[in-house]
Design a protein around this motif. Structure first.
Motif, PDB file in Angstrom:
ATOM      1  N   GLU A  79      -3.224   6.954  -1.738  1.00 47.86           N
ATOM      2  CA  GLU A  79      -2.691   6.050  -1.666  1.00 47.86           C
ATOM      3  C   GLU A  79      -3.455   4.747  -2.625  1.00 47.86           C
ATOM      4  O   GLU A  79      -4.420   4.608  -2.112  1.00 47.86           O
ATOM      5  CB  GLU A  79      -2.295   5.674  -0.057  1.00 47.86           C
ATOM      6  CG  GLU A  79      -0.447   6.428  -0.080  1.00 47.86           C
ATOM      7  CD  GLU A  79      -0.874   5.709   1.364  1.00 47.86           C
ATOM      8  OE1 GLU A  79      -1.777   5.231   2.266  1.00 47.86           O
ATOM      9  OE2 GLU A  79      -0.052   6.608   2.243  1.00 47.86           O
ATOM     10  N   HIS A  80      -2.661   3.725  -3.012  1.00 46.06           N
ATOM     11  CA  HIS A  80      -3.405   2.121  -3.876  1.00 46.06           C
ATOM     12  C   HIS A  80      -3.142   1.361  -3.288  1.00 46.06           C
ATOM     13  O   HIS A  80      -1.853   1.206  -2.637  1.00 46.06           O
ATOM     14  CB  HIS A  80      -3.640   2.452  -4.800  1.00 46.06           C
ATOM     15  CG  HIS A  80      -4.431   3.031  -5.354  1.00 46.06           C
ATOM     16  ND1 HIS A  80      -5.448   3.589  -5.163  1.00 46.06           N
ATOM     17  CD2 HIS A  80      -3.591   4.615  -6.000  1.00 46.06           C
ATOM     18  CE1 HIS A  80      -5.825   4.761  -5.777  1.00 46.06           C
ATOM     19  NE2 HIS A  80      -4.718   5.725  -6.261  1.00 46.06           N
ATOM     20  N   LEU A  81      -3.495   0.272  -2.777  1.00 45.45           N
ATOM     21  CA  LEU A  81      -3.198  -1.436  -2.829  1.00 45.45           C
ATOM     22  C   LEU A  81      -3.223  -2.322  -3.624  1.00 45.45           C
ATOM     23  O   LEU A  81      -3.617  -2.614  -4.855  1.00 45.45           O
ATOM     24  CB  LEU A  81      -4.190  -1.857  -1.980  1.00 45.45           C
ATOM     25  CG  LEU A  81      -3.891  -3.498  -1.514  1.00 45.45           C
ATOM     26  CD1 LEU A  81      -2.613  -3.274  -0.316  1.00 45.45           C
ATOM     27  CD2 LEU A  81      -4.714  -3.956  -0.687  1.00 45.45           C
ATOM     28  N   LEU A 114       7.176   3.053  -5.506  1.00 43.74           N
ATOM     29  CA  LEU A 114       6.144   3.222  -4.629  1.00 43.74           C
ATOM     30  C   LEU A 114       6.408   3.338  -3.383  1.00 43.74           C
ATOM     31  O   LEU A 114       7.663   3.456  -2.240  1.00 43.74           O
ATOM     32  CB  LEU A 114       5.509   1.459  -4.701  1.00 43.74           C
ATOM     33  CG  LEU A 114       5.195   0.870  -5.157  1.00 43.74           C
ATOM     34  CD1 LEU A 114       4.155  -0.335  -5.054  1.00 43.74           C
ATOM     35  CD2 LEU A 114       3.746   2.260  -6.046  1.00 43.74           C
ATOM     36  N   LEU A 115       6.600   4.462  -3.142  1.00 41.45           N
ATOM     37  CA  LEU A 115       6.399   5.487  -1.850  1.00 41.45           C
ATOM     38  C   LEU A 115       5.851   5.224  -0.748  1.00 41.45           C
ATOM     39  O   LEU A 115       4.414   4.966  -0.735  1.00 41.45           O
ATOM     40  CB  LEU A 115       6.620   7.070  -1.600  1.00 41.45           C
ATOM     41  CG  LEU A 115       6.385   7.929  -0.713  1.00 41.45           C
ATOM     42  CD1 LEU A 115       8.062   8.083  -0.231  1.00 41.45           C
ATOM     43  CD2 LEU A 115       6.162   8.953  -1.302  1.00 41.45           C
ATOM     44  N   ARG A 134       0.629  -1.017   0.062  1.00 43.20           N
ATOM     45  CA  ARG A 134       0.168   0.145   0.051  1.00 43.20           C
ATOM     46  C   ARG A 134       1.115   1.229  -0.294  1.00 43.20           C
ATOM     47  O   ARG A 134       1.925   1.477   0.681  1.00 43.20           O
ATOM     48  CB  ARG A 134      -1.060   0.242   1.249  1.00 43.20           C
ATOM     49  CG  ARG A 134      -2.222   0.962   0.449  1.00 43.20           C
ATOM     50  CD  ARG A 134      -2.875   1.469   2.933  1.00 43.20           C
ATOM     51  NE  ARG A 134      -3.362  -0.581   2.775  1.00 43.20           N
ATOM     52  CZ  ARG A 134      -4.664  -0.279   1.810  1.00 43.20           C
ATOM     53  NH1 ARG A 134      -5.391  -0.039   1.330  1.00 43.20           N
ATOM     54  NH2 ARG A 134      -5.098  -1.618   2.718  1.00 43.20           N
ATOM     55  N   GLY A 135       0.660   1.814  -0.905  1.00 44.90           N
ATOM     56  CA  GLY A 135       1.166   3.421  -1.416  1.00 44.90           C
ATOM     57  C   GLY A 135       0.809   4.300  -2.231  1.00 44.90           C
ATOM     58  O   GLY A 135      -0.142   3.797  -2.868  1.00 44.90           O
ATOM     59  N   ARG A 136       2.284   5.041  -2.237  1.00 44.65           N
ATOM     60  CA  ARG A 136       2.038   6.178  -4.114  1.00 44.65           C
ATOM     61  C   ARG A 136       2.934   5.590  -4.870  1.00 44.65           C
ATOM     62  O   ARG A 136       4.168   5.069  -4.292  1.00 44.65           O
ATOM     63  CB  ARG A 136       2.111   7.447  -3.670  1.00 44.65           C
ATOM     64  CG  ARG A 136       1.086   8.344  -2.713  1.00 44.65           C
ATOM     65  CD  ARG A 136       1.619   9.690  -2.070  1.00 44.65           C
ATOM     66  NE  ARG A 136       1.675  10.105  -2.739  1.00 44.65           N
ATOM     67  CZ  ARG A 136       2.267  10.966  -3.546  1.00 44.65           C
ATOM     68  NH1 ARG A 136       2.688  11.606  -1.961  1.00 44.65           N
ATOM     69  NH2 ARG A 136       2.360  11.921  -4.116  1.00 44.65           N
ATOM     70  N   TYR A 137       2.499   6.111  -5.863  1.00 42.33           N
ATOM     71  CA  TYR A 137       3.204   5.520  -7.386  1.00 42.33           C
ATOM     72  C   TYR A 137       3.845   6.918  -7.427  1.00 42.33           C
ATOM     73  O   TYR A 137       2.934   7.647  -7.740  1.00 42.33           O
ATOM     74  CB  TYR A 137       2.541   4.348  -8.198  1.00 42.33           C
ATOM     75  CG  TYR A 137       2.928   4.047  -9.766  1.00 42.33           C
ATOM     76  CD1 TYR A 137       4.239   3.464  -8.966  1.00 42.33           C
ATOM     77  CD2 TYR A 137       3.082   4.980 -10.572  1.00 42.33           C
ATOM     78  CE1 TYR A 137       5.518   3.209  -9.997  1.00 42.33           C
ATOM     79  CE2 TYR A 137       4.168   5.059 -12.105  1.00 42.33           C
ATOM     80  CZ  TYR A 137       5.130   3.669 -11.629  1.00 42.33           C
ATOM     81  OH  TYR A 137       6.132   3.930 -13.455  1.00 42.33           O
TER      82      TYR A 137
END
Length: 260
Positions: A66-68, A37-38, A22-25
């Motif tokens: 954020e996405h999974l 991925l942050l 799970r994070g930001r691309y």
């Protein structure tokens, strides 16, 4: 049965390396498909967007949020750090708000296709979870390192496969070399740490390659004799009543071997 991003293995010795992050691309400056991925803890994981996800990321996802992400983990050969290939996004609560799939009825009208089974929400799934299944090819108790060999079958030709090695951190009490194990791992920073490990089976012995058989001319080789010109079999021993001596050749300094 509920739809999940990481289903149970379909067979006991199914190779697998898949996980959830799970994070930001954050895309690179020149390419959409390459970036990192942050994560919430500040870690940056090198990421590659696979072809099947490009359209979804480009047209339907807010990259600020954020996405999974469903990812295939890899170990960088040079730095030994974690890298991932993004193969999907698990966010049914967002993606299900898109227009439903329509199918034609027998009378020509359209109908919405309901989901075949309930879908697990992304909020109900653990972050930084990985399922690793493969052959242990390296084990070091002192370094607390384990390397797992994963065979990847080609989609186009199921008879062909290629393999890669994934590095995990942890210790196994038993000697696990050349055994098939099922690992549950968790990302910590840029490494995968073993949370649990289960022995599945011993790997079958490798088939030895057969040595090629010599295929020469069949039958004895014949050579003409000086006297009669008839053929004589070389395959049979020649009987001699006296030892044969060769006539001495004239001395030639060029033929001599000098030992320093």
């Amino acid at each position: 049965m509920r739809q999940e991003p990481i289903p149970k293995p379909s067979e006991p010795m199914q190779f697998r390396a898949i996980g959830l992050l799970r994070g930001r691309y954050i895309r690179s400056e020149d390419q959409l498909t390459r970036g990192h991925l942050l994560m919430e803890d500040g870690s940056k994981i090198d990421a590659l967007i696979l072809g099947r996800v490009i359209s979804l990321v480009k047209n339907h996802m807010d990259l600020v949020a954020e996405h999974l992400w469903v990812v295939y983990p890899r170990t960088d050969d040079r730095t030994k750090q974690l890298q991932v290939q993004v193969m999907g996004i698990w966010e049914p609560e967002t993606l299900q708000n898109r227009p439903p799939v329509l199918e034609s009825n027998t009378d020509g009208t359209l109908r919405a296709v309901p989901p075949k089974s309930p879908v697990v929400s992304s909020q109900d799934l653990p972050d930084d979870y990985f399922s690793i299944r493969g052959e242990v090819v390296y084990q070091s108790g002192d370094k607390a390192q384990i390397a797992v060999k994963i065979k990847q079958v080609s989609r186009r030709d199921t008879k062909k496969s290629r393999a890669f090695k994934l590095q995990l951190q942890g210790v196994l009490e038993d000697k696990a070399l050349h055994q098939f194990w099922d690992f549950k791992a968790q990302r910590q920073g840029d490494i995968l740490v073993i949370q649990s490990a289960e022995f599945v089976a011993k790997m079958p012995p490798k088939r030895k390659k057969k040595k090629p058989k010599w295929t020469g001319r069949s039958g004895p080789i014949t050579m003409p004799t000086p006297a009669s010109g008839e053929g004589r079999s070389v395959g049979k021993p020649i009987r001699r009543d006296r030892p044969v001596t060769a006539a001495p050749s004239p001395a030639n300094p060029a033929d001599e071997t000098h030992t320093p």
